[in-house]
Design a protein around this motif. Structure first.
Motif, mmCIF file in Angstrom:
data_model
loop_
_atom_site.group_PDB
_atom_site.id
_atom_site.type_symbol
_atom_site.label_atom_id
_atom_site.label_comp_id
_atom_site.label_asym_id
_atom_site.label_seq_id
_atom_site.Cartn_x
_atom_site.Cartn_y
_atom_site.Cartn_z
ATOM 1 N N GLY A 239 0.807 -1.210 0.000
ATOM 2 C CA GLY A 239 0.000 0.000 0.000
ATOM 3 C C GLY A 239 0.839 1.257 0.000
ATOM 4 N N THR A 256 -14.316 5.033 -4.009
ATOM 5 C CA THR A 256 -14.542 4.758 -2.587
ATOM 6 C C THR A 256 -15.885 4.070 -2.369
ATOM 7 O OG1 THR A 256 -13.186 6.666 -1.948
ATOM 8 C CG2 THR A 256 -14.726 5.805 -0.309
ATOM 9 N N LEU A 270 -8.784 1.218 3.823
ATOM 10 C CA LEU A 270 -8.327 2.511 3.325
ATOM 11 C C LEU A 270 -8.748 3.587 4.307
ATOM 12 C CD1 LEU A 270 -10.756 4.446 1.904
ATOM 13 C CD2 LEU A 270 -10.670 2.639 0.210
ATOM 14 N N SER A 272 -8.978 7.794 4.076
ATOM 15 C CA SER A 272 -8.873 8.911 3.149
ATOM 16 C C SER A 272 -9.154 10.217 3.868
ATOM 17 C CB SER A 272 -9.860 8.737 1.989
ATOM 18 O OG SER A 272 -9.637 7.522 1.315
ATOM 19 N N THR A 285 -5.517 9.520 -0.073
ATOM 20 C CA THR A 285 -5.959 8.262 0.519
ATOM 21 C C THR A 285 -4.761 7.376 0.820
ATOM 22 O OG1 THR A 285 -7.507 6.413 0.289
ATOM 23 C CG2 THR A 285 -6.277 7.037 -1.676
ATOM 24 N N LEU A 287 -3.985 3.564 0.975
ATOM 25 C CA LEU A 287 -4.439 2.216 0.664
ATOM 26 C C LEU A 287 -3.614 1.221 1.483
ATOM 27 C CD1 LEU A 287 -4.710 2.441 -3.241
ATOM 28 C CD2 LEU A 287 -6.428 3.038 -1.513
ATOM 29 N N PHE A 299 -7.988 -2.674 -5.469
ATOM 30 C CA PHE A 299 -7.648 -1.256 -5.456
ATOM 31 C C PHE A 299 -7.455 -0.679 -6.866
ATOM 32 C CE2 PHE A 299 -5.952 -2.882 -1.343
ATOM 33 C CZ PHE A 299 -6.723 -2.109 -0.483
#
Length: 488
Positions: A239, A256, A270, A272, A285, A287, A299
């Motif tokens: 991520g 999202t 996640l 954000s 964001t 991830l 993703f």
């Protein structure tokens, strides 16, 4: 959680003079400091000035910063007990500082005795029990770094500069919560110094009432010096952070909404944020997938959006959390809005709130406005084998996703106006959510992320009476009432 460079403001303050009453009060507090210094072991330290004193009194938020008569760094639980007895006898106000990351005035600051848990700094991993015993003077970076040597992790704060104490005594939502629950769900025991000076090991079997109260009830029952947490095997993770230009916010909203509707893998997460920073909007964001490589497709929609910055890779758990830049040296206020799920209309509403209130706060010495989007799975509440003070209710009425609002500003004269703006925004969001079929206005609010005027009932609900009874039994003289924080 915010995604912008560290904000550090040089604050210059001059002390013109103290009133006679303030001077006398400080002298009384100094007498208490001297009594503590005379009765504790030589390993514990009392400071009246200098680097250690300044560090002990330095808090993350300027709204939670005071000048204490002295700072006390206890070296062991017995000395904490001695200090509590002296503080109670002299009726001297005090504060207990772990990481010092509260925004609310007086929660880890005081004009009296500042107890800094700095010397409680060990991380002891027990391989046979699969637990880690952690000192309350540490921040999460210390713990994650230490346990990485064993390829293990605990459920703790997602911001690595946050202290252990506030998270494990307050609740603790995490990137790992979909898999393992909240931080309080993974507590095995506390070492607690009770208000009468007694040191006890608190577990679900040794003292179920205190074990219940401490998990979400903060410092109402004494001072916790260590906590033992369950550990879990931790590989590298996948991520990172992506920042989007404003013309891609619509694509982000769609991605999202699709993610929260379709992804039920507990390893995927996640966080954000839509921010208003130094007069301009920012969206980013983080991830997260708890394995070196995520399954195909989870993703992809985010990765396909044109971005300003994209830093995605396989990395350590600490590395990914370290992408969240720290903020400090501002006045702060938090707000918390529960909901069930994020839809495109809700995400658009959050954007509008960011832009509208960002501009208003900016006009009142604002440094930033942050609206964090935190989607979690309904199963986050299914990991506890014992009830907890927070959350005391663990059903669908509580929501499993959240908007975390954080306002930062510089001028103390704007405190009331900005705190009211945040309250107005949170109230509007609750009204909007009710109008789209997600009325969670009665859900319990996370005590770590609400403003100072929040009622105890709003955080603890029907559990408040039980918590007050536990508090009365362990602290009949209300010694812990001399300290700041949420008081039962």
């Amino acid at each position: 959680m915010t995604f912008f460079p560290t904000l550090s403001l040089a604050v210059i303050s001059g002390l013109i003079g103290l009133s006679v009453s303030t001077g006398l009060r400080r002298a009384d507090y100094t007498t208490t400091c001297q009594a503590i210094a005379a009765n504790v072991s030589s390993a514990s330290k009392v400071y009246y000035s200098g680097t250690e004193y300044n560090d002990d009194n330095n808090n993350w938020a300027l709204t939670n910063t005071e000048t204490s008569a002295c700072s006390f760094e206890p070296a062991n639980a017995q000395d904490v007990g001695i200090a509590l007895q002296i503080l109670g006898e002299n009726q001297t106000p005090f504060a207990v500082k772990g990481g010092g990351h509260s925004a609310n005035p007086g929660f880890s600051s005081t004009p009296g005795v500042q107890i800094a848990m700095t010397q409680f700094s060990e991380v002891v991993y027990d391989e046979s029990a699969q637990t880690a015993t952690i000192g309350m003077g540490l921040v999460w970076e210390d713990i994650y770094s230490s346990l990485a040597n064993y390829d293990m992790v605990v459920v703790g704060g997602k911001d690595t500069d946050v202290g252990v104490a506030g998270v494990v005594l307050g609740g603790g939502y995490s990137c790992l919560s979909n898999q393992y629950g909240l931080a309080v769900d993974n507590v095995v025991s506390f070492e607690l110094v009770m208000p009468n000076g007694t040191v006890a090991n608190i577990t679900s079997s040794s003292n179920p009432d205190l074990f219940y109260g401490l998990r979400g009830g903060f410092n109402n029952f004494g001072i916790a010096t260590t906590v033992t947490l369950n550990t879990f095997p931790q590989s590298q993770v996948w991520g990172g952070m992506i920042t989007f230009p404003q013309d891609q916010w619509g694509a982000f909203n769609n991605a999202t909404a699709n993610f929260v509707s379709n992804v039920t893998d507990p390893k995927a997460c996640l966080f954000s944020t839509t921010d208003y920073v130094v007069g301009a909007p920012v969206m980013a964001t983080l991830l997260f997938y708890n394995a070196p490589t995520p399954p195909d497709g989870i993703f992809d929609e985010f990765l396909a959006i044109p971005s300003s910055v994209q830093d995605i890779s396989t990395r350590t758990y600490l590395s990914i959390l370290s992408l969240l830049p720290p903020i400090q040296d501002l006045r702060f206020a938090w707000y918390w809005v529960p909901l069930e799920t994020f839809t495109v209309p809700i995400l658009e509403m959050i954007e509008n709130q960011t832009l509208s209130y960002g501009a208003e706060v900016w006009d009142l010495s604002g440094a930033f406005v942050s609206y964090d989007i935190i989607p979690l799975l309904p199963s986050i509440y299914d990991h506890s084998e014992a009830p907890s003070a927070f959350p005391s209710v663990r059903d669908s009425t509580q929501g499993n996703s959240f908007v975390e609002i954080l306002y930062g500003w510089t001028d103390a004269s704007n405190d009331d106006a900005i705190i009211q703006l945040g309250a107005d925004s949170a109230a509007y969001m609750n009204q909007f959510l009710s109008g789209v079929g997600q009325d969670f206005s009665s859900a319990l609010l996370y005590p770590n992320c609400v403003p100072p005027d929040t009622s105890l009932e709003a955080m603890y609900g029907d559990a408040l009476g039980t918590l007050q009874s536990i508090k009365g039994a362990v602290d009949p003289n209300n010694v812990m009432g001399l300290a700041g924080g949420w008081k039962f």
